[in-house]
Design a protein around this motif. Structure first.
Motif, PDB file in Angstrom:
ATOM      1  N   ASN A 189      47.010  30.298  49.237  1.00  0.00           N
ATOM      2  CA  ASN A 189      45.589  30.104  49.524  1.00  0.00           C
ATOM      3  C   ASN A 189      44.758  31.245  48.949  1.00  0.00           C
ATOM      4  O   ASN A 189      43.628  31.029  48.488  1.00  0.00           O
ATOM      5  CB  ASN A 189      45.362  30.006  51.033  1.00  0.00           C
ATOM      6  N   LEU A 190      45.308  32.449  48.979  1.00  0.00           N
ATOM      7  CA  LEU A 190      44.600  33.594  48.400  1.00  0.00           C
ATOM      8  C   LEU A 190      44.393  33.384  46.902  1.00  0.00           C
ATOM      9  O   LEU A 190      43.312  33.630  46.365  1.00  0.00           O
ATOM     10  CB  LEU A 190      45.393  34.880  48.643  1.00  0.00           C
ATOM     11  N   ILE A 191      45.424  32.882  46.222  1.00  0.00           N
ATOM     12  CA  ILE A 191      45.337  32.712  44.777  1.00  0.00           C
ATOM     13  C   ILE A 191      44.391  31.577  44.400  1.00  0.00           C
ATOM     14  O   ILE A 191      43.593  31.690  43.469  1.00  0.00           O
ATOM     15  CB  ILE A 191      46.741  32.474  44.192  1.00  0.00           C
ATOM     16  N   THR A 192      44.458  30.474  45.128  1.00  0.00           N
ATOM     17  CA  THR A 192      43.626  29.310  44.784  1.00  0.00           C
ATOM     18  C   THR A 192      42.183  29.448  45.267  1.00  0.00           C
ATOM     19  O   THR A 192      41.325  28.664  44.869  1.00  0.00           O
ATOM     20  CB  THR A 192      44.225  28.026  45.377  1.00  0.00           C
ATOM     21  N   SER A 193      41.896  30.444  46.100  1.00  0.00           N
ATOM     22  CA  SER A 193      40.542  30.608  46.631  1.00  0.00           C
ATOM     23  C   SER A 193      39.576  31.213  45.623  1.00  0.00           C
ATOM     24  O   SER A 193      38.359  31.213  45.856  1.00  0.00           O
ATOM     25  CB  SER A 193      40.574  31.473  47.890  1.00  0.00           C
ATOM     26  N   ASN A 194      40.131  31.750  44.503  1.00  0.00           N
ATOM     27  CA  ASN A 194      39.304  32.363  43.452  1.00  0.00           C
ATOM     28  C   ASN A 194      38.410  33.480  43.990  1.00  0.00           C
ATOM     29  O   ASN A 194      37.243  33.606  43.601  1.00  0.00           O
ATOM     30  CB  ASN A 194      38.437  31.304  42.756  1.00  0.00           C
ATOM     31  N   MET A 195      38.943  34.276  44.904  1.00  0.00           N
ATOM     32  CA  MET A 195      38.196  35.413  45.421  1.00  0.00           C
ATOM     33  C   MET A 195      37.903  36.428  44.324  1.00  0.00           C
ATOM     34  O   MET A 195      38.730  36.669  43.452  1.00  0.00           O
ATOM     35  CB  MET A 195      38.982  36.107  46.544  1.00  0.00           C
ATOM     36  N   LYS A 196      36.737  37.015  44.358  1.00  0.00           N
ATOM     37  CA  LYS A 196      36.359  38.048  43.410  1.00  0.00           C
ATOM     38  C   LYS A 196      36.481  39.423  44.057  1.00  0.00           C
ATOM     39  O   LYS A 196      36.423  39.559  45.287  1.00  0.00           O
ATOM     40  CB  LYS A 196      34.921  37.834  42.924  1.00  0.00           C
ATOM     41  N   ASP A 197      36.644  40.443  43.241  1.00  0.00           N
ATOM     42  CA  ASP A 197      36.679  41.831  43.706  1.00  0.00           C
ATOM     43  C   ASP A 197      37.795  42.098  44.717  1.00  0.00           C
ATOM     44  O   ASP A 197      37.601  42.808  45.710  1.00  0.00           O
ATOM     45  CB  ASP A 197      35.325  42.232  44.321  1.00  0.00           C
ATOM     46  N   VAL A 198      38.975  41.507  44.474  1.00  0.00           N
ATOM     47  CA  VAL A 198      40.126  41.816  45.321  1.00  0.00           C
ATOM     48  C   VAL A 198      40.733  43.141  44.850  1.00  0.00           C
ATOM     49  O   VAL A 198      40.898  43.366  43.644  1.00  0.00           O
ATOM     50  CB  VAL A 198      41.184  40.698  45.253  1.00  0.00           C
ATOM     51  N   GLU A 199      41.036  44.017  45.797  1.00  0.00           N
ATOM     52  CA  GLU A 199      41.633  45.308  45.484  1.00  0.00           C
ATOM     53  C   GLU A 199      42.946  45.484  46.240  1.00  0.00           C
ATOM     54  O   GLU A 199      43.130  44.939  47.328  1.00  0.00           O
ATOM     55  CB  GLU A 199      40.691  46.463  45.858  1.00  0.00           C
ATOM     56  N   PHE A 200      43.821  46.232  45.630  1.00  0.00           N
ATOM     57  CA  PHE A 200      45.081  46.611  46.260  1.00  0.00           C
ATOM     58  C   PHE A 200      45.123  48.126  46.293  1.00  0.00           C
ATOM     59  O   PHE A 200      44.711  48.800  45.345  1.00  0.00           O
ATOM     60  CB  PHE A 200      46.261  46.070  45.451  1.00  0.00           C
ATOM     61  N   SER A 201      45.592  48.687  47.405  1.00  0.00           N
ATOM     62  CA  SER A 201      45.683  50.145  47.489  1.00  0.00           C
ATOM     63  C   SER A 201      47.001  50.538  48.144  1.00  0.00           C
ATOM     64  O   SER A 201      47.508  49.856  49.038  1.00  0.00           O
ATOM     65  CB  SER A 201      44.507  50.728  48.283  1.00  0.00           C
ATOM     66  N   ILE A 202      47.557  51.643  47.633  1.00  0.00           N
ATOM     67  CA  ILE A 202      48.788  52.195  48.169  1.00  0.00           C
ATOM     68  C   ILE A 202      48.785  53.692  47.900  1.00  0.00           C
ATOM     69  O   ILE A 202      48.414  54.126  46.803  1.00  0.00           O
ATOM     70  CB  ILE A 202      50.027  51.514  47.549  1.00  0.00           C
ATOM     71  N   PHE A 203      49.151  54.497  48.904  1.00  0.00           N
ATOM     72  CA  PHE A 203      49.106  55.960  48.786  1.00  0.00           C
ATOM     73  C   PHE A 203      47.735  56.416  48.278  1.00  0.00           C
ATOM     74  O   PHE A 203      47.627  57.313  47.435  1.00  0.00           O
ATOM     75  CB  PHE A 203      50.194  56.472  47.851  1.00  0.00           C
ATOM     76  N   ASN A 204      46.670  55.777  48.769  1.00  0.00           N
ATOM     77  CA  ASN A 204      45.297  56.121  48.393  1.00  0.00           C
ATOM     78  C   ASN A 204      44.976  55.868  46.924  1.00  0.00           C
ATOM     79  O   ASN A 204      43.943  56.309  46.420  1.00  0.00           O
ATOM     80  CB  ASN A 204      44.977  57.588  48.734  1.00  0.00           C
ATOM     81  N   GLN A 205      45.856  55.157  46.235  1.00  0.00           N
ATOM     82  CA  GLN A 205      45.567  54.742  44.863  1.00  0.00           C
ATOM     83  C   GLN A 205      45.039  53.315  44.907  1.00  0.00           C
ATOM     84  O   GLN A 205      45.646  52.440  45.521  1.00  0.00           O
ATOM     85  CB  GLN A 205      46.822  54.818  43.997  1.00  0.00           C
ATOM     86  N   ARG A 206      43.922  53.069  44.230  1.00  0.00           N
ATOM     87  CA  ARG A 206      43.278  51.765  44.291  1.00  0.00           C
ATOM     88  C   ARG A 206      43.436  51.027  42.958  1.00  0.00           C
ATOM     89  O   ARG A 206      43.298  51.606  41.886  1.00  0.00           O
ATOM     90  CB  ARG A 206      41.801  51.914  44.652  1.00  0.00           C
ATOM     91  N   TYR A 207      43.738  49.725  43.070  1.00  0.00           N
ATOM     92  CA  TYR A 207      43.973  48.879  41.907  1.00  0.00           C
ATOM     93  C   TYR A 207      43.034  47.679  41.934  1.00  0.00           C
ATOM     94  O   TYR A 207      42.791  47.103  42.996  1.00  0.00           O
ATOM     95  CB  TYR A 207      45.403  48.337  41.888  1.00  0.00           C
ATOM     96  N   THR A 208      42.546  47.303  40.774  1.00  0.00           N
ATOM     97  CA  THR A 208      41.856  46.023  40.640  1.00  0.00           C
ATOM     98  C   THR A 208      42.911  44.924  40.533  1.00  0.00           C
ATOM     99  O   THR A 208      43.842  45.026  39.737  1.00  0.00           O
ATOM    100  CB  THR A 208      40.976  46.004  39.376  1.00  0.00           C
ATOM    101  N   VAL A 209      42.770  43.888  41.343  1.00  0.00           N
ATOM    102  CA  VAL A 209      43.742  42.792  41.338  1.00  0.00           C
ATOM    103  C   VAL A 209      43.260  41.677  40.415  1.00  0.00           C
ATOM    104  O   VAL A 209      42.168  41.137  40.597  1.00  0.00           O
ATOM    105  CB  VAL A 209      43.964  42.238  42.758  1.00  0.00           C
ATOM    106  N   LEU A 210      44.085  41.358  39.413  1.00  0.00           N
ATOM    107  CA  LEU A 210      43.808  40.219  38.539  1.00  0.00           C
ATOM    108  C   LEU A 210      44.725  39.075  38.955  1.00  0.00           C
ATOM    109  O   LEU A 210      45.940  39.241  39.020  1.00  0.00           O
ATOM    110  CB  LEU A 210      44.050  40.585  37.080  1.00  0.00           C
ATOM    111  N   ILE A 211      44.122  37.931  39.244  1.00  0.00           N
ATOM    112  CA  ILE A 211      44.869  36.779  39.728  1.00  0.00           C
ATOM    113  C   ILE A 211      45.182  35.835  38.572  1.00  0.00           C
ATOM    114  O   ILE A 211      44.294  35.438  37.819  1.00  0.00           O
ATOM    115  CB  ILE A 211      44.087  36.044  40.831  1.00  0.00           C
ATOM    116  N   ASN A 212      46.477  35.525  38.433  1.00  0.00           N
ATOM    117  CA  ASN A 212      46.962  34.634  37.370  1.00  0.00           C
ATOM    118  C   ASN A 212      46.501  35.091  35.989  1.00  0.00           C
ATOM    119  O   ASN A 212      46.053  34.287  35.149  1.00  0.00           O
ATOM    120  CB  ASN A 212      46.532  33.184  37.623  1.00  0.00           C
TER     121      ASN A 212
END
Length: 244
Positions: free
Chosen positions: A104-127
């Protein structure tokens, strides 16, 4: 998209009903050392965001444990891994619901999704486009066209993707020779390895580059074998008279 921010790739593989989050990780951990690896976390498409994040934490803790063993560190406690999938809102993040299904997350076409780990932030590109497999022919000859013998790309089109060719005698120092899907080798390529880099693209997104290096060097094709009667014909190029 912030060009200076690292990228995390979230994809759905429909045929096998799985989702994958892939990202590069490089972090200096106190009393442990440098943790650097490409993390690939795979879950079922029906699993949740919480399940994916916990799976990543488990993988990271295994890597940290190996690093501690290598460093002869006696500490056995698991490190605290701060991790999050969220929607970016200015400089803040709104965490996604833990129970959200990955599909559902992938098919929802959400914009500006970010992933973070150890205070490092990533822009999430879907498909985003992805090179699943790329190979070169085993045998390469000079003055012949060469292309990937196998190139399996997901979420991309070949006519939008970018291809670059390089040559090297030692697989360390490379010289660029072409920007094209096919490359016509020349005599100067004899004795060189070839490397092909593919940057998968579609009309919207660009994926991570993938490269392949030839197993063997370019060779000069030998003379074609000739039959004995061909040599004899050189001396009988004209038809003999009937009385001879």
């Amino acid at each position: 998209m912030d060009e200076n921010k690292e990228i995390a790739y979230l994809r759905e593989f429909v045929s096998i009903k799985q989702c994958e989050l892939m990202f590069p990780l490089k972090v200096q951990l106190d009393n442990v050392g440098l943790l650097q690896e490409e993390v690939r976390a795979v879950r079922q498409a029906t699993d949740t965001v919480g399940s994916l994040l916990q799976h990543i934490v488990n993988k990271i803790n295994k890597s940290i444990k190996k690093l501690k063993t290598k460093q002869n560190t006696c500490e056995n406690e698991e490190s605290e891994v701060e991790i999050k999938l969220a929607l970016k809102n200015g400089q803040t993040q709104k965490p996604l619901k833990s129970k959200m299904v990955l599909k559902n997350l992938i098919t929802s076409n959400m914009k500006d999704v970010e992933f973070s780990i150890f205070n490092q932030r990533y822009t999430v590109l879907i498909n985003a486009p992805f090179v699943k497999e790329i190979k070169l022919p085993v045998i390469l000859y000079s003055n012949f066209s060469v292309q990937a013998s196998r190139c399996h790309v997901l979420f991309a089109e070949n006519n939008a993707s970018k291809f670059s060719w390089y040559k090297s005698k030692d697989k360390e120092n490379w010289t660029k020779v072409a920007d094209s899907y096919r490359y016509k080798t020349v005599d100067d390529d004899v004795g060189h390895y070839l490397k092909l880099i593919c940057v998968p693209c579609n009309n919207v997104l660009k994926g991570p580059p993938a490269e392949v290096i030839s197993e063997n060097k370019v060779e000069k094709i030998g003379d074609l074998p000739s039959c004995p009667f061909e040599k004899r014909h050189k001396y009988t190029s004209q038809k003999l008279d009937d009385d001879k």
